[in-house]
Write a protein that holds these residues in place. Structure first.
Motif, mmCIF file in Angstrom:
data_model
loop_
_atom_site.group_PDB
_atom_site.id
_atom_site.type_symbol
_atom_site.label_atom_id
_atom_site.label_comp_id
_atom_site.label_asym_id
_atom_site.label_seq_id
_atom_site.Cartn_x
_atom_site.Cartn_y
_atom_site.Cartn_z
ATOM 1 N N GLU A 434 -47.656 22.437 -22.175
ATOM 2 C CA GLU A 434 -48.022 23.843 -22.289
ATOM 3 C C GLU A 434 -46.952 24.725 -21.653
ATOM 4 O O GLU A 434 -47.220 25.537 -20.781
ATOM 5 C CB GLU A 434 -49.352 24.127 -21.590
ATOM 6 N N ARG A 436 -44.270 27.429 -20.618
ATOM 7 C CA ARG A 436 -44.232 28.898 -20.675
ATOM 8 C C ARG A 436 -42.936 29.393 -21.308
ATOM 9 O O ARG A 436 -42.590 30.556 -21.194
ATOM 10 C CB ARG A 436 -44.329 29.481 -19.264
ATOM 11 N N ASP A 654 -54.551 9.208 -12.163
ATOM 12 C CA ASP A 654 -54.181 10.468 -11.529
ATOM 13 C C ASP A 654 -54.029 10.274 -10.030
ATOM 14 O O ASP A 654 -54.981 9.990 -9.320
ATOM 15 C CB ASP A 654 -55.245 11.526 -11.826
ATOM 16 N N GLY A 656 -53.058 12.612 -8.026
ATOM 17 C CA GLY A 656 -53.031 13.913 -7.353
ATOM 18 C C GLY A 656 -51.595 14.364 -7.221
ATOM 19 O O GLY A 656 -50.649 13.654 -7.585
ATOM 20 N N LEU A 657 -51.423 15.556 -6.687
ATOM 21 C CA LEU A 657 -50.085 16.130 -6.597
ATOM 22 C C LEU A 657 -49.292 15.462 -5.473
ATOM 23 O O LEU A 657 -48.102 15.200 -5.618
ATOM 24 C CB LEU A 657 -50.206 17.633 -6.383
ATOM 25 N N TYR A 658 -49.935 15.185 -4.347
ATOM 26 C CA TYR A 658 -49.273 14.542 -3.204
ATOM 27 C C TYR A 658 -50.129 13.386 -2.726
ATOM 28 O O TYR A 658 -51.362 13.471 -2.750
ATOM 29 C CB TYR A 658 -49.060 15.554 -2.078
ATOM 30 N N LYS B 303 -55.414 28.667 -17.055
ATOM 31 C CA LYS B 303 -54.400 28.151 -16.137
ATOM 32 C C LYS B 303 -53.759 29.309 -15.376
ATOM 33 O O LYS B 303 -53.831 30.463 -15.810
ATOM 34 C CB LYS B 303 -53.341 27.363 -16.892
ATOM 35 N N ASP B 340 -56.221 23.683 -11.468
ATOM 36 C CA ASP B 340 -54.837 23.793 -11.930
ATOM 37 C C ASP B 340 -53.902 23.972 -10.732
ATOM 38 O O ASP B 340 -52.853 23.313 -10.634
ATOM 39 C CB ASP B 340 -54.719 24.987 -12.898
ATOM 40 N N LEU B 341 -54.298 24.836 -9.804
ATOM 41 C CA LEU B 341 -53.515 25.044 -8.582
ATOM 42 C C LEU B 341 -53.296 23.723 -7.863
ATOM 43 O O LEU B 341 -52.173 23.347 -7.535
ATOM 44 C CB LEU B 341 -54.262 26.014 -7.659
ATOM 45 N N ASN B 342 -54.379 23.039 -7.623
ATOM 46 C CA ASN B 342 -54.350 21.862 -6.762
ATOM 47 C C ASN B 342 -53.660 20.686 -7.440
ATOM 48 O O ASN B 342 -53.008 19.880 -6.777
ATOM 49 C CB ASN B 342 -55.784 21.486 -6.399
ATOM 50 N N ALA B 343 -53.778 20.588 -8.746
ATOM 51 C CA ALA B 343 -53.220 19.433 -9.454
ATOM 52 C C ALA B 343 -51.779 19.646 -9.895
ATOM 53 O O ALA B 343 -51.029 18.689 -10.057
ATOM 54 C CB ALA B 343 -54.077 19.097 -10.678
ATOM 55 N N HIS B 344 -51.367 20.898 -10.095
ATOM 56 C CA HIS B 344 -50.079 21.138 -10.765
ATOM 57 C C HIS B 344 -49.155 22.167 -10.123
ATOM 58 O O HIS B 344 -47.991 22.213 -10.480
ATOM 59 C CB HIS B 344 -50.331 21.620 -12.214
ATOM 60 N N GLN B 345 -49.679 23.030 -9.285
ATOM 61 C CA GLN B 345 -48.908 24.234 -8.947
ATOM 62 C C GLN B 345 -48.664 24.462 -7.462
ATOM 63 O O GLN B 345 -48.001 25.417 -7.094
ATOM 64 C CB GLN B 345 -49.620 25.478 -9.525
#
Lengths: 698, 698
Positions: A434, A436, A654, A656-658, B303, B340-345
């Motif tokens: 997705e 931008r 998954d 998670g991010l960290y 998002k 979205d914040l927590n998983a990607h940003q």
């Protein structure tokens, strides 16, 4: 005939006899060359008339440039035969140039000219630089007509040119955007920085010159000359009574110098020099000076920065200026900038301009992959600049960059069917991401049309002119820069006709057979390029080993050459796994695959697990593995495919991010990755792509 | 006293007696509350008068918000004692707020108001949003005065407020930028998208409310109410006779809702809802809808995207709207966006907004380090949003994000001496890199002034209001969110006074002693937060183990509480080496160090080889090594320093940009890296910095 020595003045009657249709059709209202042809006198007529040897000029005409070590060879003197580039060039003429013509018309780019003649009621269409779309397309046609006379294409273009010149004003001014309410904005300070008036005229001059060199028809060129002679030179420049010029998007510089080469009028070189120096009377903000790459003396630059296309075009203009003047301050600057390019700013694909923000160069080593901008136009600008640097020196390091850009970051810009184009050329892509990215239309990176449609005709003019980049001549011989099946019919600088033919399956094979046939036997040098990527090389002359080949240099073969002498080149086609400098953070722990001049990439479609997901993040290259190659004639118009042992890490769960570094590693299974040439990506269903592939787990 | 139950109407005479100086000084020309105080009648007077219990409101006032599970505790009810934050807050009041005052005056931000009164001949200064600088600084003062009465600061600010309200027009309009030639641009379509008129008024309302809650002085608030009541509501809105609103930079939404909380006037919630919904009568381009994060129904968002501060402020406003209305479409959307914040940003520092281009969110997992934007204001917006989400739910996952942002990506924004600020908060930095970052001034990332000076007063208001974020009350007890030496003197929701005190050396130590002292013994719940990073925890109540603590949750301790009951918390302060999701390409093969809430970084200054070069690229963390910690009381106002075994790779020799993977590895020598808290970076001589450190060679 030696075009460097025997120069004829352009004779009006000759022009008429050579281009009757153009003269009959064109009805210029100004006082330029066409007016002179019609017997009128004009104070504003060019100081010198056009050169009659229009058929002998190359992509750029260096025949009289005192600081050009190499002289260009005309496009028409080189025929590219069946092989890698012939296929692309056939697509260019049968598909790209015609479909772009239709797109331009469908998007009102010609209506803009018709409206001003009362022939269209359409409102002005497209951004401020829309006239340049027509001119750049005209240049592609011009180059194409230098390859082959195509009467239908010629008729179409003649008609368009007639509509263009019809809107030129008596003052010489010509621009469809700054009319009506916008007329007061013409050449105002803000317009010069953002309005692209001189950028448009620059492209008009380039298009006009290419068209003139194809046909001898000076209709469009004459309008360009009148803009410069009647409108620009009397009113703008360093004089106390002249107004300032700021080159908001550099382009006019190189075109003015090419105009000087075409007309012999030295004033255009001086004007380019004035523009490259920047007019101190104009106050520019520091950000403008960076972004536009103009406004301060070019010779004060120490690095590439700002808008990448602007910067590359400025470097082209500055190199052209050096080629004409030998100004050492320019030369020092250009070499410093080239070192910056090579050490800090060049994508492995030859693309430049890392940042989407401002379409700009980033910091040193800032070379992101998925976020890479790598605009097609910037890669082309890079090639054009290196062509000029090569011409100044004969140094193969510039050809290496040209080749890298041409086969990869430029070639990727046009779809294999020639109807869609990349504006950006990222080195990684995830269609499920997705993005931008404003250049993605419905998730597609290749599109038939962009409202800023600079790249498509730029690609078209590049492929149409490609034969002009294969060879050069020098004082003592012939340079062979690029390899593909081809035949040059030209002459040495002393006028001796010489034919040079290549037989090869390059870039898939590293074997090239060159046949050298001078019209009469004689001593000269064949400079054959040994690509920087080819570490082991064999060169044979008439079957006998010839020593001295070094990667990244021209091998000088000086001898008595006679008809059908042969040079057999054999380059090292080992696939190289490349690492990037550790300062390139996104490439750390990753490798890129290069074989010959071709940089490869993974597309998810080609991987064994491609139905299981759309993410390439789990693949880990085994550095201890051997790459195997396999030519796939049916795939992507015929490509070499690479296979290499790898591990596939199960990172679908998954995390998670960290997460803690103490987390057990995901399971890995042995697999084989498959790679296609980068230029061919995104020609099938949308799929993830990556050039730089991890060789270590995360 | 239970402020949730006993609400008094605001009485004019009470206001006069409480704020005599303000009333005497203020000479409003409009017809708002102050006019009412003066006995005038006005059709445009607020529907409901201000709440008199201005001393009882928190950072935001959730006392009457039906969908707020947690109720805020007044800033003045919590005293932060000597410790980690007291030091920062002392700097804020002794250094930052006064020096920013001087900067604002030196850069003409007050002259803009004086000029319109004929008291200054200076031209308009600063960008379109410059009025907001004054308002945000006023809010910082308002919060600060809620902590401590400081008469000199109060006098200074009273004077400034007087100059501000003096330029309000009879219509209610107030903005110094759109005057003179720019007057016709007011609230025009283009002005609404880029002119920040309502953004400025939003900050004015927030500043006015904070100042009112500090002092009871409604002078500025009254002007804000008049803008909304007299100018905005009659003319703008969804009605057929009303003009459209587009929230070019979201901010007005949350301030309108806070105004409703302050006045009881429900129309402001409805107006915020109209703005959050977007007015379909306005045609916006897709890029505007992305960039401004407005113009389409907030509930249609899926998002985070566009300008990060705009997006975060829109999320704050939308959460405030949910807290007042319980609209489930908002709630679903907000949770999707948070995921979205927590998983990607989310940067590991709690910063958000990866891209410099448009100061915007990037694609999922697009989290570059050196190029990270991570604007201080965006991290603050992130904390403000999570504070509202926490208040709606009592879910500690929101507090974890708040804490991450507060200790790292927000705290990094202000220098330790409080006089310079980061606009960007990158996670890697190279001062020798000749960065093209426009926020670097002379290569410095921390500067006293930016012409867009949004971040400095934003940081100041955050630190000044910090005590308001430590605790909440709920139906059944007290929540403890943040840990530091502090004392809350407030009451349970049933009105029972309760004192909660903390003794700790947090964040350097994980031990916290909480003393709970209700005015009379009784059963209620103490909700103590167990941070998500603390994997092993011990909780004792009056010395006895209390089971059930889980990372990332509030531990509910329900019992009969009596004076001086104690809770002893012991959190796990093991240093964690974190990896990022493999899709975060720049973090691949790298680890970040986190201990407690603090994220650490390497600054080259602290490394053994720091005199040998300025590049950190050669360090390779040994994952098999143990981190040791050492408190350095003299360093950077006292910080924990980490040491960890590593290898130093000799990559100083120039490898070129690309090289063969077969090239022998550079020599590696064993070393120890030293890390400081990220928030403290760039407080000494310029040095390279990195948060994410390779654990594998390149």
């Amino acid at each position: 005939m030696n075009p460097g020595l025997s120069r004829r003045k352009f004779i009006a009657s000759a022009a008429v006899s050579m281009v009757p249709s153009a003269v009959a059709m064109a009805q210029p209202k100004g006082k330029g060359l066409m007016a002179m042809l019609a017997g009128e006198t004009s104070a504003a007529a060019p100081k010198e008339t056009l050169k009659a040897d229009w058929k002998d000029a190359g992509v750029i005409d260096l025949s009289n440039s005192p600081y050009a070590k190499l002289k260009t060879v005309p496009i028409r003197a080189v025929r590219i035969k069946d092989g890698f580039w012939a296929q692309r060039r056939k697509t260019n003429i049968t598909s790209s140039i015609p479909s772009m013509h239709d797109e331009l018309l469908a998007h009102g780019r010609m209506d803009n000219f018709l409206r001003l003649q009362g022939k269209s009621t359409e409102p002005q269409k497209g951004p401020v630089y829309s006239d340049s779309d027509i001119y750049k397309w005209t240049e592609a046609v011009g180059f194409q007509l230098q390859n082959n006379d195509q009467s239908e294409l010629r008729r179409t273009t003649d008609t368009m040119i007639r509509e263009v010149v019809a809107v030129q004003e008596p003052s010489g001014y010509l621009n469809t955007y700054f009319n009506g309410d916008r007329k007061p904005l013409r050449m105002q300070y803000d317009t010069q920085t953002t309005g692209h008036e001189l950028y448009c005229i620059g492209h008009m001059l380039q298009g006009a010159i290419a068209y003139y060199r194809a046909t001898g028809d000076p209709t469009l060129l004459d309008a360009g000359i009148r803009f410069v002679n009647d409108f620009l030179i009397p009113n703008y420049g360093p004089g106390a009574n002249q107004k300032e010029i700021v080159s908001g998007h550099p382009e006019i510089e190189m075109s003015l110098i090419e105009l000087s080469r075409t007309t012999g009028d030295r004033r255009y070189v001086d004007l380019a020099g004035y523009i490259l120096h920047g007019d101190p009377r104009i106050p520019l903000r520091p950000q403008q000076i960076v972004y536009m790459y103009c406004g301060i003396p070019f010779t004060s630059r120490t690095k590439l920065e700002g808008h990448a296309v602007r910067c590359m075009y400025a470097c082209c203009g500055a190199t052209d200026y050096y080629l004409e003047t030998g100004d050492q301050a320019y030369w020092k600057t250009l070499n410093m900038l080239w070192d910056d390019l090579n050490a800090h700013q060049l994508y492995v694909t030859g693309g430049v301009g890392a940042r989407a923000a401002g379409e700009a160069f980033g910091d040193a080593y800032e070379l992101p992959n998925a976020q890479a901008y790598g605009e097609s136009c910037a890669a082309i600008g890079n090639m054009m600049w290196n062509w000029r640097m090569l011409s100044a020196t004969g140094d193969a390091k510039f050809t290496d960059v040209m080749e890298r850009a041409l086969y990869n970051g430029i070639n990727s810009g046009m779809s294999l069917d020639g109807t869609t184009y990349c504006y950006r050329n990222p080195l990684a892509f995830d269609p499920s991401g997705e993005s931008r990215d404003r250049h993605l239309v419905d998730g597609k990176i290749r599109n038939a049309w962009y409202d800023t449609t600079c790249c498509p005709p730029n690609l078209e003019r590049t492929f149409a002119s490609l034969s002009g980049y294969f060879y050069s001549t020098s004082q003592d011989g012939v340079y062979v820069h690029l390899y593909d099946n081809s035949e040059m019919n030209w002459h040495l600088n002393d006028g001796t006709p010489v034919k040079v033919a290549q037989e090869t399956n390059y870039p898939w094979s590293g074997d090239v057979k060159i046949t050298v046939s001078p019209a009469k036997p004689g001593e000269f040098v064949m400079y054959v390029r040994v690509p920087g990527w080819s570490k082991k090389n064999s060169v044979k002359v008439n079957g006998k080993e010839f020593a001295g080949a070094k990667p990244g240099e021209y091998l000088a073969i000086r001898r008595q050459w006679a008809e059908n002498d042969t040079i057999d080149l054999s380059f090292d086609m080992t696939t190289h796994l490349l690492k990037a400098n550790p300062a390139v953070t996104e490439d750390r722990g990753r490798v890129a695959f290069q074989r010959g001049p071709i940089v490869f990439c993974m597309e998810h479609l080609d991987q064994a697990d491609h139905n299981a997901g759309m993410n390439l993040a789990g693949y880990i290259v085994r550095l201890d593995g051997e790459t195997t190659t396999h030519f796939e004639p049916e795939l992507l118009n015929g490509v070499m495919m690479l296979s290499h042992p790898a591990m596939l890490s199960d990172i679908s769960s998954d995390t998670g991010l960290y997460f803690s570094a103490a987390t057990p590693k995901p399971k890995e299974t042995a697999t084989t990755i498959r790679l296609i040439p980068y230029y061919a990506w995104a020609n099938r269903d949308p799929a993830s792509m990556q050039v730089w592939i991890p060789y270590r787990d995360a």
